[in-house]
Design a protein around this motif. Structure first.
Motif, short mmCIF file in Angstrom:
data_model
loop_
_atom_site.label_atom_id
_atom_site.label_comp_id
_atom_site.label_asym_id
_atom_site.label_seq_id
_atom_site.Cartn_x
_atom_site.Cartn_y
_atom_site.Cartn_z
N PHE A 331 0.71 -1.22 -0.04
CA PHE A 331 -0.18 0.07 0.01
C PHE A 331 0.94 1.29 -0.07
O PHE A 331 2.05 1.00 0.45
CB PHE A 331 -0.87 0.01 1.17
CG PHE A 331 -0.33 -0.67 2.28
CD1 PHE A 331 0.54 0.39 3.25
CD2 PHE A 331 -0.47 -1.56 2.96
CE1 PHE A 331 1.00 0.02 4.43
CE2 PHE A 331 -0.02 -2.32 4.11
CZ PHE A 331 0.67 -1.23 4.90
N ASP A 332 0.37 2.44 -0.30
CA ASP A 332 0.99 3.65 -0.23
C ASP A 332 1.08 4.09 0.87
O ASP A 332 2.24 5.08 1.23
CB ASP A 332 0.38 4.42 -1.58
CG ASP A 332 0.73 4.12 -2.94
OD1 ASP A 332 1.83 3.28 -2.95
OD2 ASP A 332 -0.10 4.29 -3.80
N ASP A 333 0.14 4.21 1.58
CA ASP A 333 -0.10 5.22 3.01
C ASP A 333 -0.83 4.25 3.88
O ASP A 333 -2.16 4.16 3.89
CB ASP A 333 -0.97 6.44 2.51
CG ASP A 333 -0.60 7.62 3.72
OD1 ASP A 333 -0.38 6.92 4.78
OD2 ASP A 333 -0.56 8.79 3.54
N ALA A 334 -0.14 3.87 5.00
CA ALA A 334 -0.95 3.13 6.01
C ALA A 334 -1.90 4.05 6.95
O ALA A 334 -2.57 3.34 7.40
CB ALA A 334 0.31 2.34 6.74
N ARG A 335 -1.44 5.21 6.85
CA ARG A 335 -2.21 6.10 7.89
C ARG A 335 -3.68 6.37 7.23
O ARG A 335 -4.72 6.33 7.98
CB ARG A 335 -1.51 7.46 8.25
CG ARG A 335 -0.29 7.41 8.90
CD ARG A 335 -0.27 6.67 10.33
NE ARG A 335 -0.84 7.48 11.29
CZ ARG A 335 0.01 8.44 11.94
NH1 ARG A 335 1.51 8.59 11.75
NH2 ARG A 335 -0.34 9.45 12.68
N ASN A 336 -3.71 6.53 5.98
CA ASN A 336 -4.97 7.00 5.08
C ASN A 336 -5.55 5.88 4.69
O ASN A 336 -6.75 6.04 3.90
CB ASN A 336 -4.59 8.33 4.22
CG ASN A 336 -4.30 9.43 5.00
OD1 ASN A 336 -4.37 9.40 6.05
ND2 ASN A 336 -3.58 10.21 4.18
N GLY A 337 -5.18 4.79 4.61
CA GLY A 337 -5.60 3.75 3.83
C GLY A 337 -5.42 3.61 2.38
O GLY A 337 -6.15 3.15 1.61
N GLU A 338 -4.33 4.56 1.71
CA GLU A 338 -4.12 4.65 0.44
C GLU A 338 -3.70 3.26 -0.06
O GLU A 338 -2.43 3.00 0.23
CB GLU A 338 -3.51 5.67 -0.27
CG GLU A 338 -4.33 7.30 0.14
CD GLU A 338 -3.36 8.41 -0.34
OE1 GLU A 338 -2.33 8.22 -0.85
OE2 GLU A 338 -3.80 9.58 0.06
N ILE A 339 -4.30 2.50 -1.08
CA ILE A 339 -3.62 1.57 -1.92
C ILE A 339 -3.02 1.89 -2.72
O ILE A 339 -1.63 1.47 -3.13
CB ILE A 339 -4.66 0.52 -1.95
CG1 ILE A 339 -5.63 0.15 -0.98
CG2 ILE A 339 -4.08 -0.91 -2.57
CD1 ILE A 339 -4.97 -0.41 0.39
#
Length: 865
Positions: A331-339
């Motif tokens: 994933f791209d961003d674990a904090r915002n949930g961006e896959i």
């Protein structure tokens, strides 16, 4: 390994259907034909063909079988005539996100091969064999000693960790990755938890050395692996990770790998042939109710795909089962949930990070949601009902996405949810998370209308993540619009496994309402911690405003049994209560929400920039606290991407925020990182080079004090011994010290008037006086509000002002509407004026430099009960 689907209709019996006079019934069955009329004798073949025919009031009866499609509804139902899709007489109906894979051939290496023309991307594919989820090739196959997850019996896609540590320069090293050659792991996905480990992170292995050193690029955007930074407060490293999706890891029965040329490799269990038994994921979304209203889905089962109720209204999922509904290992961003970085909420739209419930007044009831790499339910919008569901093993790829995550919807009305009688268990991070942040335009925590979170059973949280709680929040105001606060009550919570809290003895709470969590009443909850789990029942991290932890909460520090061993005396007040989902006797949905004082139609009035709409004779009796406007706004750029607050430099500002953690310098005796402490007589906080422009009318101050002696704050400009330009009497709040760091609890918000002399560019000194030599109190942040000069709007900024009696009259509240995916929206403003009453004319003024018009449909006045 677990069977793919269980007997869900025995597990969750459906409620009786609503008494609706349906205008037509259609039937669909796999053996049907889409050219048929859709009768029981001549059914349609696909769900999409069936829903295409549904008009308001119609029902689609779905016969047993497997349906491989994404179902999009072309129209909505109505309140009087909803659309219904349901399993026929309780038959087993399965919607699959997979398609079969055929024509397998066995190679000399004992691996089966077939061609598959599709992929969802690295780390996102899934393979099922005989209805069971199989692991993509990974290393190690089993967790190393002491690195296994703390709960047994988990689904096979949970991680299997080996010891890896982070080095400067995006490097990962581990003895497990050593090889007899370089490049042995090049091209693999690395998944790991390192340092603070608030969530996991991933990277692609661009190079690997035989000594086990791996270079990551690209990698997760929020990166706390970098050992070149100071991590003394969490040292030593003690990292853990695994390698996924590489030929070198394909070494165990049940593992598979898709190669770049489309060849699918499968290590079948001994003696088994994959022919006719393998399915491969092809689509993220099974049911799409985006922008739809008054549609009910009942009794369907879904595997390897999710559902979206984004911007939906009055839609229902009832008695449905979702399994493996999201999956990813990168994933791209674990904090915002961006896959993937797709811009505005792309992964949510694809049903990739959770089952999303947005819009307003939707219901998810009597459902089971099992096994999700992302979240379970992502709940945004207003007034959703999440009742009597089982949500389990979510966030097994440990991002901030929780079993149930409450998200904020920009400048729209959010919150007001009813979250009751659910069981949420076995999640990589939080079981329930209120997702906030300092992203509002006035610097306040993100606002939610008060919620009811009650009678839930929540256990086995924080299986992988660190520095969190089984229940979590951050910068969230959960009672933002009125004096009605979120009620967190009559829940049973136990067993939080945060490894950082356990290993290092951090006093983190099983219920962990983190920094700047406001507006939650916590009472009559039962909490316990079996040996080896987090042993602190709660932590209300400073500053916690308007949040109470009542003495009625009960903590059992050494309860070794489960719920079956509870005695009446174990419950708060000695009174047992029902909790968790009940598949046999479903509990009723409780009533919740603010008191509605009145609703008024605005007639679909379209306002051009600079125009005003007059609504005469609106009753303001009952002391309204919130004004809600229902509107239509097509321009998606309006109020998007704006800084939440600006300094007064240049054009001026509505609010200038000075958060103590990163804005203020301190006199030598003042201690504390986020919350300055040891504020005694003569000590100060300094806001360097602060441009106050034409000045602000008041100071917004978050403050706590347990010192009853007289005390005050002096504002001085440019030097700590300069003349005082403002003196503010500081109140005694009867706060108490909590925790080992000595934070005060609770904090309160105060708003003090400021004289016109507090203006211009200066070093601003806040000098604390009085207190008889003891600590005067503690603060967390302050904000200068109500700028005295004109504040021009940015090109894509817009403000909807509500004024009394005339277009230039007294300002009642201000709203900042945004467009969403479609349909009507609601936005809310808080009414601070308390001496309202009688009938007053309201004038809506639309101010924006753009050419965008807004259409107003209705207003609603509310107050807390």
């Amino acid at each position: 390994m677990k069977p793919l689907l269980r007997a869900s209709l025995r597990f969750f019996p459906l409620l009786p259907l609503l008494a609706v006079a349906y205008s037509a019934e259609f039937h669909v069955a796999p053996a049907g034909d889409d050219a048929n009329p859709g009768t029981a004798a001549k059914p349609l073949a696909t769900l999409q063909a069936g829903v295409n025919r549904l008009q308001p009031g119609d029902t689609l009866l779905v016969h047993a079988g497997v349906y491989r499609e994404t179902v999009k509804f072309p129209r909505s139902g109505t309140a009087a005539a909803p659309i219904s899709v349901q399993a026929y007489k309780g038959e087993r109906v399965l919607i699959s996100g997979c398609d079969p894979v055929a024509n397998w051939k066995l190679g000399e290496d004992k691996l089966w091969r077939a061609r598959v023309a599709w992929t969802l991307g690295p780390g996102k594919d899934q393979l099922f064999f005989r209805g069971q989820a199989m692991r993509e090739a990974r290393f190690p196959n089993e967790a190393e000693a002491e690195l296994s997850l703390p709960v047994d019996g988990l689904n096979p896609l949970q991680p299997t960790f080996a010891a890896f540590n982070a080095l400067p320069g995006n490097l990962i090293t581990g003895a497990a990755a050593r090889s007899d050659r370089d490049a042995a792991w090049q091209g693999a996905i690395y998944y790991g938890v390192h340092w603070q480990g608030w969530a996991a992170q991933t990277g692609m292995v661009r190079s690997s050395k035989r000594n086990g050193v791996l270079t990551m690029e690209p990698r997760t955007s929020r990166w706390w692996w970098d050992a070149s930074k100071s991590n003394a407060w969490v040292a030593p490293e003690r990292g853990r990770g695994m390698l996924v999706g590489h030929r070198s890891a394909l070494d165990a029965p049940g593992e598979w790998l898709r190669e770049a040329d489309g060849t699918l490799l499968f290590y079948a269990p001994a003696g088994e042939s994959p022919e006719g038994h393998v399915e491969f994921k092809r689509r993220h979304l099974a049911i799409d109710l985006t922008d739809r209203a008054h549609i009910r889905i009942a009794g369907l089962q879904v595997v390897a795909a999710s559902a979206s109720l984004r911007n939906a209204e009055h839609c229902t999922l009832e008695g449905c089962v979702f399994e493996y509904f999201t999956h990813f290992t990168r994933f791209d961003d674990a904090r915002n949930g961006e896959i993937d970085k797709l811009g505005d909420r792309g992964p949510l739209e694809r049903g990739e990070v959770a089952l999303i419930v947005g819009g307003r007044k939707n219901t998810v009831v009597h459902c089971r949601l099992s096994y999700s790499a992302g979240g379970g339910l992502y709940v945004e919008g207003y007034g959703q009902v999440i009742h009597n569901n089982l949500i389990e093993e979510c966030s097994y790829t440990c991002t901030y996405l929780a079993g149930l995550m409450v998200g904020w919807n920009g400048e729209l009305l959010s919150g007001g949810h009813t979250i009751t009688h659910n069981t949420i268990r076995r999640c990589g991070r939080a079981l329930l998370h209120l997702d906030g942040g300092p992203g509002t335009r006035d610097g306040n925590p993100q606002p939610f209308a008060a919620m009811l979170i009650a009678h839930n059973h929540l256990y086995d949280g924080m299986l992988q993540g660190r520095d969190g709680g089984a229940l979590n929040s951050f910068w969230t105001d959960a009672g933002a619009y009125s004096d009605l606060r979120t009620e967190f009550r009559h829940n049973v919570i136990h067993d939080c496994y945060d490894p950082k809290a356990i290993e290092d003895g951090w006093h983190l709470g099983i219920v962990y309402w983190d920094n700047n969590t406001h507006g939650i009443n916590n009472h009559h909850n039962l909490i316990w911690a079996k040996p080896g789990t987090v042993a602190t029942p709660y932590l209300l991290n400073a500053p916690s405003v308007n949040t109470t932890w009542d003495a009625t909460n009960r903590f059992l520090p050494e309860h070794r049994g489960g719920v079956e061993t509870l005695r009446p005396a174990d419950f708060p007040d000695g009174r047992p209560f029902a909790f968790g989902h009940n598949p046999i006797t479903p509990p009723p949905i409780p009533a919740w929400g603010p008191q509605v004082l009145g609703e008024v139609s605005l007639g679909g009035s379209q306002l051009q920039p600079g125009a005003a709409h007059a609504q005469p004779a609106v009753s303001l009796d009952g002391a309204p606290q919130t004004l809600v406007v229902r509107y239509d706004l097509a321009d998606r750029k309006i109020n998007r991407g704006l800084q939440p607050f600006q300094s007064a430099s240049g054009r001026g500002s509505r609010a200038f925020l000075a958060q103590m953690a990163d804005k203020a310098e301190r006199s030598p005796k003042v201690t504390g990182r986020w919350v300055p402490r040891n504020l005694i007589d003569g000590e100060y906080l300094k806001l360097p080079a602060t441009d106050l422009g034409e000045g602000y009318a008041r100071l917004h101050f978050v403050w706590a004090s347990r010192n009853p002696a007289a005390k005050w704050l002096e504002i001085r400009l440019d030097a700590p011994d300069a003349p005082t330009v403002a003196r503010i009497e500081l109140p005694h709040t009867s706060a108490e010290k909590v925790g080992r760091e000595g934070f005060l609890f609770p904090f309160q918000v105060f708003k003090f008037p400021l004289p016109a002399e507090v203006r211009g560019r200066h070093d601003v000194y806040l000098v604390f006086k009085g207190g008889d030599g003891a600590e005067i109190g503690q603060t967390s942040f302050l904000r200068f509000e109500h700028y005295r000069g004109p504040v021009p709007l940015l090109p894509n900024e817009a403000v909807l002002e509500v004024r009394l009696d005339r277009p230039e009259g007294e300002l009642l509240t201000t709203l900042h509407p945004q467009a969403t995916a479609g349909g009507l929206c609601e936005t809310a403003g808080k009414i601070e004026k308390r001496d309202l009453g009688g009938s007053r004319a309201l004038h809506f003024v639309w101010r924006t430099p753009s050419t965008t018009a807004i259409t107003l449909h209705s207003l609603r006045l509310e107050r807390g009960r």
